[in-house]
Scaffold this motif. Sequence first.
Motif, PDB file in Angstrom:
ATOM      1  N   ARG A 177       0.824  -1.395  -0.168  1.00 48.13           N
ATOM      2  CA  ARG A 177      -0.161  -0.093  -0.100  1.00 48.13           C
ATOM      3  C   ARG A 177       0.752   1.081   0.222  1.00 48.13           C
ATOM      4  O   ARG A 177       0.164   2.328  -1.165  1.00 48.13           O
ATOM      5  N   HIS A 178       1.682   1.305   1.219  1.00 51.85           N
ATOM      6  CA  HIS A 178       2.397   2.242   1.008  1.00 51.85           C
ATOM      7  C   HIS A 178       2.870   2.392  -0.616  1.00 51.85           C
ATOM      8  O   HIS A 178       3.657   4.013  -0.940  1.00 51.85           O
ATOM      9  N   GLY A 238       2.661   1.681  -3.343  1.00 53.74           N
ATOM     10  CA  GLY A 238       1.539   2.403  -4.314  1.00 53.74           C
ATOM     11  C   GLY A 238       1.050   3.961  -4.385  1.00 53.74           C
ATOM     12  O   GLY A 238       0.254   4.368  -5.103  1.00 53.74           O
ATOM     13  N   GLN A 239       1.709   4.647  -2.977  1.00 54.90           N
ATOM     14  CA  GLN A 239       1.199   6.058  -2.840  1.00 54.90           C
ATOM     15  C   GLN A 239       2.110   7.414  -3.655  1.00 54.90           C
ATOM     16  O   GLN A 239       3.210   6.551  -3.833  1.00 54.90           O
ATOM     17  N   ILE A 248      -1.601  -1.087  -7.765  1.00 58.72           N
ATOM     18  CA  ILE A 248      -1.479  -1.390  -6.174  1.00 58.72           C
ATOM     19  C   ILE A 248      -1.938   0.406  -5.771  1.00 58.72           C
ATOM     20  O   ILE A 248      -1.735   1.301  -4.270  1.00 58.72           O
ATOM     21  N   GLY A 249      -2.642   1.178  -6.304  1.00 58.54           N
ATOM     22  CA  GLY A 249      -2.704   2.071  -6.192  1.00 58.54           C
ATOM     23  C   GLY A 249      -3.692   2.662  -7.471  1.00 58.54           C
ATOM     24  O   GLY A 249      -3.166   2.148  -8.488  1.00 58.54           O
ATOM     25  N   HIS A 289      -2.017   5.162  -9.267  1.00 56.64           N
ATOM     26  CA  HIS A 289      -1.201   5.531 -10.037  1.00 56.64           C
ATOM     27  C   HIS A 289      -0.267   4.542 -10.257  1.00 56.64           C
ATOM     28  O   HIS A 289       0.905   5.080 -10.645  1.00 56.64           O
ATOM     29  N   SER A 290      -0.108   3.666  -9.460  1.00 59.26           N
ATOM     30  CA  SER A 290       0.703   2.736  -8.816  1.00 59.26           C
ATOM     31  C   SER A 290       0.647   1.187  -9.885  1.00 59.26           C
ATOM     32  O   SER A 290      -0.323   0.529  -9.647  1.00 59.26           O
TER      33      SER A 290
END
Length: 198
Positions: free
Chosen positions: A68-69, A71-72, A172-173, A175-176
């Motif tokens: 998660r991190h 993917g930020q 994973i986000g 933008h990722s």
Amino acid sequence: MLITVEDDPHALVDLLWIREAWGLRPVGDNLPPLLSDKSVGAHTGTDASGGVGTWQNDWPAMWEACVRHAGQVRDETLFEQLQGTAFGSAERDELLHQFVGPTWRDKFGDDAFAAQYETWNLAKLDARSRRRPQPLEDAPEHVSLAALIPAWRAGLSTIVVIPCLSSYTRVIGPHSLIVTSETRDDPNRYSQALKQFR
């Protein structure tokens, strides 16, 4: 068009090393395949802290937190904010945590990082420094440009690459995208992975 390729995500690579070095067999959905580097054999030492069972149970949740991190979108001002804080201050610690994200060491300390880890990490860094620069036209993103452009238009700005076997692709986000190095090195598989970001 600007795409960031994060091909050495430290927190994720640490987790992958721990899983294999300690022979952990975590259970869960969306767990990544094994490392492509087979030099990471099962650790032969003993776990002085007695935490291997806990490590195995907590590994999937730690993986998800680190993914998660990764993917930020990074706050570009964090580094500047860090420079304006005092060493050892609570504010600095909080900013560092935001910048680095969750880590295995934060939760479990250094017990899992046997002497083998340092040797493996140094060998990995040495191999990385010996790699010859790749011509732009041979870069995976350039080769798969026809698939990359629509993904970028859909918001993709960061590709996280983990050094694992086989395929593992996840959005994973907003933008990722995360992929294995094996996927990124194969133009057809990489193009298919990029198409998942739409």
